[in-house]
Design a protein around this motif. Structure first.
Motif, PDB file in Angstrom:
ATOM      1  N   GLN A  64     110.725  35.190  92.702  1.00 37.03           N
ATOM      2  CA  GLN A  64     109.519  34.612  93.275  1.00 37.03           C
ATOM      3  C   GLN A  64     108.365  35.552  93.059  1.00 37.03           C
ATOM      4  O   GLN A  64     108.529  36.764  93.041  1.00 37.03           O
ATOM      5  CB  GLN A  64     109.718  34.343  94.772  1.00 37.03           C
ATOM      6  N   HIS A  65     107.132  35.027  92.896  1.00 35.46           N
ATOM      7  CA  HIS A  65     106.007  35.873  92.563  1.00 35.46           C
ATOM      8  C   HIS A  65     105.661  36.809  93.705  1.00 35.46           C
ATOM      9  O   HIS A  65     105.606  36.422  94.845  1.00 35.46           O
ATOM     10  CB  HIS A  65     104.786  35.024  92.202  1.00 35.46           C
ATOM     11  N   PRO A  66     105.438  38.123  93.405  1.00 38.34           N
ATOM     12  CA  PRO A  66     105.281  39.111  94.454  1.00 38.34           C
ATOM     13  C   PRO A  66     103.919  39.162  95.102  1.00 38.34           C
ATOM     14  O   PRO A  66     103.795  39.717  96.176  1.00 38.34           O
ATOM     15  CB  PRO A  66     105.551  40.424  93.712  1.00 38.34           C
ATOM     16  N   LEU A  67     102.876  38.658  94.482  1.00 27.91           N
ATOM     17  CA  LEU A  67     101.555  38.812  95.034  1.00 27.91           C
ATOM     18  C   LEU A  67     101.101  37.511  95.697  1.00 27.91           C
ATOM     19  O   LEU A  67     101.538  36.423  95.343  1.00 27.91           O
ATOM     20  CB  LEU A  67     100.560  39.189  93.925  1.00 27.91           C
ATOM     21  N   PRO A  68     100.201  37.608  96.676  1.00 26.67           N
ATOM     22  CA  PRO A  68      99.737  36.403  97.367  1.00 26.67           C
ATOM     23  C   PRO A  68      99.119  35.403  96.394  1.00 26.67           C
ATOM     24  O   PRO A  68      98.392  35.784  95.478  1.00 26.67           O
ATOM     25  CB  PRO A  68      98.673  36.951  98.342  1.00 26.67           C
TER      26      PRO A  68
ATOM     27  N   LEU B  97     109.542  41.982  89.443  1.00 25.11           N
ATOM     28  CA  LEU B  97     110.208  40.713  89.752  1.00 25.11           C
ATOM     29  C   LEU B  97     111.490  40.907  90.548  1.00 25.11           C
ATOM     30  O   LEU B  97     111.871  40.031  91.322  1.00 25.11           O
ATOM     31  CB  LEU B  97     110.518  39.964  88.454  1.00 25.11           C
ATOM     32  N   ALA B  98     112.147  42.033  90.362  1.00 26.24           N
ATOM     33  CA  ALA B  98     113.376  42.330  91.100  1.00 26.24           C
ATOM     34  C   ALA B  98     113.673  43.811  90.950  1.00 26.24           C
ATOM     35  O   ALA B  98     113.279  44.437  89.963  1.00 26.24           O
ATOM     36  CB  ALA B  98     114.549  41.495  90.581  1.00 26.24           C
TER      37      ALA B  98
ATOM     38  N   ASP C 193     108.842  34.003  85.440  1.00 23.71           N
ATOM     39  CA  ASP C 193     108.966  35.101  86.385  1.00 23.71           C
ATOM     40  C   ASP C 193     110.217  34.963  87.238  1.00 23.71           C
ATOM     41  O   ASP C 193     110.390  35.671  88.220  1.00 23.71           O
ATOM     42  CB  ASP C 193     107.731  35.157  87.294  1.00 23.71           C
ATOM     43  N   ARG C 194     111.080  34.043  86.864  1.00 19.09           N
ATOM     44  CA  ARG C 194     112.311  33.834  87.630  1.00 19.09           C
ATOM     45  C   ARG C 194     113.441  34.633  86.991  1.00 19.09           C
ATOM     46  O   ARG C 194     113.634  34.612  85.784  1.00 19.09           O
ATOM     47  CB  ARG C 194     112.670  32.346  87.669  1.00 19.09           C
ATOM     48  N   ILE C 195     114.166  35.354  87.822  1.00 21.29           N
ATOM     49  CA  ILE C 195     115.258  36.198  87.347  1.00 21.29           C
ATOM     50  C   ILE C 195     116.538  35.371  87.257  1.00 21.29           C
ATOM     51  O   ILE C 195     116.927  34.713  88.218  1.00 21.29           O
ATOM     52  CB  ILE C 195     115.477  37.388  88.299  1.00 21.29           C
ATOM     53  N   SER C 196     117.193  35.435  86.105  1.00 22.25           N
ATOM     54  CA  SER C 196     118.438  34.695  85.937  1.00 22.25           C
ATOM     55  C   SER C 196     119.558  35.367  86.725  1.00 22.25           C
ATOM     56  O   SER C 196     119.522  36.582  86.962  1.00 22.25           O
ATOM     57  CB  SER C 196     118.821  34.631  84.461  1.00 22.25           C
ATOM     58  N   PRO C 197     120.573  34.607  87.146  1.00 19.32           N
ATOM     59  CA  PRO C 197     121.711  35.221  87.852  1.00 19.32           C
ATOM     60  C   PRO C 197     122.383  36.319  87.027  1.00 19.32           C
ATOM     61  O   PRO C 197     122.809  37.337  87.582  1.00 19.32           O
ATOM     62  CB  PRO C 197     122.651  34.034  88.089  1.00 19.32           C
ATOM     63  N   ALA C 198     122.468  36.126  85.707  1.00 23.94           N
ATOM     64  CA  ALA C 198     123.110  37.134  84.859  1.00 23.94           C
ATOM     65  C   ALA C 198     122.312  38.435  84.862  1.00 23.94           C
ATOM     66  O   ALA C 198     122.887  39.530  84.917  1.00 23.94           O
ATOM     67  CB  ALA C 198     123.256  36.602  83.433  1.00 23.94           C
ATOM     68  N   LEU C 199     120.988  38.330  84.810  1.00 24.30           N
ATOM     69  CA  LEU C 199     120.154  39.534  84.833  1.00 24.30           C
ATOM     70  C   LEU C 199     120.222  40.198  86.206  1.00 24.30           C
ATOM     71  O   LEU C 199     120.242  41.434  86.308  1.00 24.30           O
ATOM     72  CB  LEU C 199     118.713  39.176  84.483  1.00 24.30           C
ATOM     73  N   ARG C 200     120.269  39.405  87.263  1.00 20.49           N
ATOM     74  CA  ARG C 200     120.411  39.957  88.614  1.00 20.49           C
ATOM     75  C   ARG C 200     121.713  40.752  88.737  1.00 20.49           C
ATOM     76  O   ARG C 200     121.746  41.842  89.307  1.00 20.49           O
ATOM     77  CB  ARG C 200     120.383  38.804  89.616  1.00 20.49           C
ATOM     78  N   GLN C 201     122.782  40.206  88.158  1.00 16.81           N
ATOM     79  CA  GLN C 201     124.074  40.893  88.208  1.00 16.81           C
ATOM     80  C   GLN C 201     124.023  42.196  87.415  1.00 16.81           C
ATOM     81  O   GLN C 201     124.541  43.232  87.848  1.00 16.81           O
ATOM     82  CB  GLN C 201     125.166  39.981  87.654  1.00 16.81           C
TER      83      GLN C 201
END
Length: 289
Positions: free
Chosen positions: A280-284, A127-128, A99-107
């Protein structure tokens, strides 16, 4: 081509490796190209006769554990390793799902500056999201999980003009996901929450309809800019199995593009609370078993 595709694959990959490639000492004259069957079996920690049956097509259904051992022994790259599993009819466990977004995908996500785009996982957790997507979904209390937003957030029934169609498609997507990863604790937790909180979801879940996200048109209503018509496409993130990039585009010939631009200007500022950045995971965490 024969009917023994698994055996053909194993023989070809064995022939492509020499003793020096896998750290095996070579003695005497070698009558085969590449590794011997016994050497592959030893590297994979299995009986040589069993490995021979795999190549000969007398054994066609090895376990995922055996296939993983062969993948390591034959030094298979990830895509080729997955192909080995498919040949044996045993899809590999999704160990790399994240569930972690890579920097390349974020870009890439932020590169869609004129259209809403966001990344979800198989359980429809957001996730983002880029600023346009955050602005679009601002009527919701939190942009955390698309299924929760549809079934449990009161804003959902106004936001999705054809809420019934959206609800049916959302439940069908989760049903398909359940068939792929039935033991996923995150998915089981989400299904419990939706079933307990929404009779509509419970009814749709009981139909067992299954559907994946591909290409479709959505009619939305935002309280700030009114009606919106968007098409969306989903793209699998190959570097992170289970993740999908969703991109919305205005339907041609509608004022949706201008409306989205006005919306982005009006809602500019800090990211909406509840949207996840950096994977980071969105739910509690209390929602998980």
């Amino acid at each position: 081509m024969t009917g023994n595709l698994l055996g053909e694959f194993l023989r070809a990959r064995r022939a492509a490796l020499g003793p020096q490639d896998v750290g095996v000492a070579s003695h005497g004259v070698r009558r085969v190209t590449g590794l011997r069957r016994e050497e592959v079996a030893d590297l994979a920690g299995m009986n040589a006769d069993y490995y021979a049956r795999l190549e000969q097509g007398r054994e066609r259904h090895p376990s995922p554990q055996v296939l993983d051992a062969l993948g390591r022994a034959l030094r298979l790259a990830p895509d080729t390793h997955a192909h080995l599993h498919r040949l044996a009819g045993a899809p590999p466990a999704d160990r790399s799902a994240t569930d972690r977004i890579s920097p390349a995908l974020r870009q890439l996500l932020d590169g869609f500056s004129d259209t809403p785009a966001f990344v979800i996982n198989a359980a429809l957790d957001v996730l983002a999201a880029n600023p346009r997507a955050e602005a679009l979904h601002s009527p919701f209390a939190a942009v955390d999980n698309l299924a929760r937003m549809v079934f449990l957030d009161p804003a959902g029934r106004d936001f999705y003009t054809d809420w019934t169609c959206t609800a049916r498609a959302t439940a069908a997507h989760l049903r398909q996901t359940c068939g792929i990863t039935p033991d996923d604790p995150r998915l089981r937790s989400l299904l419990r929450t939706l079933t307990a909180g929404s009779p509509d979801f419970a009814r749709l879940w009981a139909t067992h309809d299954a559907l994946s996200k591909t290409l479709d048109t959505k009619h939305l209503h935002h309280p700030t800019v009114g009606s919106l018509a968007v098409t969306y496409q989903s793209f699998d993130v190959r570097a992170a199995p289970g993740q999908q990039l969703i991109v919305y585009q205005p339907v041609a010939g509608t004022p949706t593009g201008d409306a989205l631009s006005r919306l982005a200007v009006r809602t500019a500022g800090p990211a909406a609370e509840g949207v996840v950045r950096g994977g980071q995971h969105p739910l509690p965490t209390a929602d998980f078993p």
